[in-house]
Design a protein around this motif. Structure first.
Motif, PDB file in Angstrom:
ATOM      1  N   THR A  99       0.803  -1.188  -0.176  1.00 20.42           N
ATOM      2  CA  THR A  99      -0.181   0.091  -0.103  1.00 20.42           C
ATOM      3  C   THR A  99       0.806   1.217  -0.136  1.00 20.42           C
ATOM      4  OG1 THR A  99      -1.806  -1.138   1.047  1.00 20.42           O
ATOM      5  CG2 THR A  99      -1.672   1.258   1.312  1.00 20.42           C
ATOM      6  N   SER A 106      -9.514  10.984  -2.764  1.00 15.39           N
ATOM      7  CA  SER A 106      -9.120  10.025  -1.997  1.00 15.39           C
ATOM      8  C   SER A 106      -9.512  10.087  -0.583  1.00 15.39           C
ATOM      9  CB  SER A 106      -7.544  10.710  -1.696  1.00 15.39           C
ATOM     10  OG  SER A 106      -6.721   9.946  -0.559  1.00 15.39           O
ATOM     11  N   THR A 158      -6.327   0.986  -0.290  1.00 13.26           N
ATOM     12  CA  THR A 158      -5.031   1.173  -1.170  1.00 13.26           C
ATOM     13  C   THR A 158      -5.341   2.167  -2.418  1.00 13.26           C
ATOM     14  OG1 THR A 158      -4.521  -0.918  -0.680  1.00 13.26           O
ATOM     15  CG2 THR A 158      -3.462  -0.219  -2.638  1.00 13.26           C
ATOM     16  N   THR A 159      -6.397   2.029  -2.797  1.00 13.34           N
ATOM     17  CA  THR A 159      -6.929   2.880  -3.881  1.00 13.34           C
ATOM     18  C   THR A 159      -6.979   4.617  -3.502  1.00 13.34           C
ATOM     19  OG1 THR A 159      -8.188   1.396  -4.897  1.00 13.34           O
ATOM     20  CG2 THR A 159      -8.802   3.655  -5.552  1.00 13.34           C
ATOM     21  N   SER A 160      -7.310   4.601  -2.158  1.00 16.65           N
ATOM     22  CA  SER A 160      -7.327   6.213  -1.647  1.00 16.65           C
ATOM     23  C   SER A 160      -5.992   6.741  -1.528  1.00 16.65           C
ATOM     24  CB  SER A 160      -7.804   5.895  -0.327  1.00 16.65           C
ATOM     25  OG  SER A 160      -7.722   7.187   0.403  1.00 16.65           O
ATOM     26  N   VAL A 217      -3.148   5.847  -3.323  1.00 13.86           N
ATOM     27  CA  VAL A 217      -2.706   6.065  -4.775  1.00 13.86           C
ATOM     28  C   VAL A 217      -3.243   7.483  -5.029  1.00 13.86           C
ATOM     29  CG1 VAL A 217      -2.744   5.237  -7.184  1.00 13.86           C
ATOM     30  CG2 VAL A 217      -2.681   3.635  -5.397  1.00 13.86           C
TER      31      VAL A 217
END
Length: 442
Positions: A298, A336, A351-353, A355
């Motif tokens: 992450t 995010s 994890t997407t947040s 990025v």
């Protein structure tokens, strides 16, 4: 105070006309320039590995030694404060003795921080860990200085390329570092070290190797070579004047220059937003059952987001304007934080947040830093940039310190929601500036 260049829509100033010979050292062997860049790239990769391997574990170790997750944000806080406190002394050391001595000294200080971190865990001493994290901040200060070292012997035709190579090499090391968590624990267990300290061994070895690379590889020293090739007396005069302005002039500029005030604040608040959420993510994931591998992945993806598209955001700031690019960055930061608010229980969402958080930081800081340089004339830039770096580091330190108690009181979702206040401030201020430019053009 020098008159500011006329500003067009998007907040980008018209670049001044500069003689191609001004500010460049006389033509020298290209092989020396390439050697310097190669040494800096190697040092940056090692330094990045050392910092990336320990920053997130520092938050976990702080929570364990203090007995509360509320103190976990002190890892990012102390590291950021260390970078702020040591940046100016390391620059002064470079001016006196050259980049070779300064960069090696910064790496050795970071190595000392890694040793103290292991000692703090062995002795169960939270105060000693704070000192260790402060010294580890020297690694960040060294990485920043190394980017500028790449320009010492560069010409106008190679300066941006050389600088970008060093920046990208920092990202390589920083992305690799967090993935050493579990291998580090295996090494630590074999050596009988306390839990969560194995990766600090990798940091120690990487920083020592970086110091050796800088000390032996930067011969002749790029900064001293550049100074010797130019008017030395004039360079010394500019350095003294710049140091005097750094102590007082930067704050005067902020009081009297609205564009400078906006640019410095945008960079500082964007950095505080990023540090607040990033520093608490390892603790949140670990508390919800994530393995060290997931935590490391992450953080690696987050760091990749910070650096991978920075050249694109620089291109966008030049083409679409600084203000529009800052808005793009704030939109990414807002996305995010919304994802952190609604998806705190999902590892994929977190994890997407992270990025998106890295991408938003990149767009905002790249465009905001360009505005910092354009807000004043050349003679005043060192003072304003010094204040901007100080504000950025202090905002990051405050963001990391406040994030711990917020996480404890309101959870990860509450942290995402509360951090939106910083983004709203920048979006509102940016909208006002864009509206003002439109009215001026109309």
């Amino acid at each position: 105070m020098a008159k500011r260049q006329p500003t067009g829509f998007g907040g980008s100033a018209r670049p001044p006309v500069v003689s191609p010979t001004v500010g460049n050292p006389p033509r020298g062997p290209d092989v020396l320039r390439r050697k310097v860049v190669g040494v800096l790239v190697a040092g940056q990769i090692l330094g990045g590995v050392g910092m990336g391997a320990t920053l997130s574990l520092g938050a976990l170790l702080a929570a364990e030694l203090s007995g509360s997750s509320a103190w976990s944000g002190m890892a990012a806080t102390m590291s950021t404060l260390g970078a702020a406190l040591l940046a100016v002394p390391l620059v002064r050391l470079a001016q006196a003795s050259g980049r070779r001595v300064s960069l090696a000294a910064g790496s050795l200080l970071a190595a000392g921080g890694a040793v103290l971190a292991v000692a703090a865990a062995a002795g169960r001493s939270f105060p000693l860990l704070l000192v260790a994290l402060l010294l580890l901040g020297a690694g960040s200060a060294t990485n920043l200085q190394a980017r500028f070292a790449a320009t010492d012997l560069a010409t106008d035709r190679s300066r941006a390329k050389d600088l970008s190579l060093v920046v990208w090499s920092t990202a390589v090391g920083a992305v690799l570092g967090p993935n050493l968590f579990e291998p580090g624990e295996a090494v630590g267990a074999a050596l009988g070290l306390p839990l969560l300290t194995g990766a600090f061994i990798f940091s120690l070895l990487a920083q020592l190797a970086a110091a050796v690379v800088y000390r032996l590889g930067l011969r002749p020293d790029p900064l001293l070579s550049a100074l010797a090739a130019q008017a030395v007396d004039q360079q010394k005069g500019e350095s003294r004047a710049g140091a005097a302005r750094l102590r007082s002039g930067g704050w005067e500029i902020l009081r009297s220059n609205p564009l400078a005030r906006y640019a410095v604040t945008s960079v500082a608040l964007s950095h505080a937003t990023m540090v607040a959420l990033m520093s608490m993510t390892p603790v949140h994931l670990r508390d919800h059952g994530a393995t060290l591998t997931v935590v490391g992945l992450t953080i690696s993806l987050h760091v990749a987001g910070m650096y991978a598209l920075s050249p694109f955001f620089g291109w966008l700031a030049d083409r679409a304007g600084r203000l529009r690019t800052i808005l793009v960055g704030q939109a990414l930061l807002l996305a995010s934080l919304l994802l952190a608010w609604h998806g705190a229980s999902s590892q994929a969402a977190v994890t997407t947040s992270l990025v998106l958080l890295g991408l938003g930081w990149s767009a905002s800081v790249v465009a905001g830093s360009a505005l910092v340089a354009e807000a004043v004339g050349v003679a005043e830039r060192p003072a304003l940039q010094g204040v901007s770096d100080l504000a950025m580091n202090l905002a990051g330190a405050l963001g990391g310190a406040v994030a711990g108690p917020v996480l404890t009181a309101w959870g990860y979702s509450g942290l995402g929601l509360s951090s939106m206040a910083l983004v709203v401030v920048v979006i509102g201020w940016t909208g006002r500036r864009i509206g003002g430019v439109r009215r001026h053009d109309g």
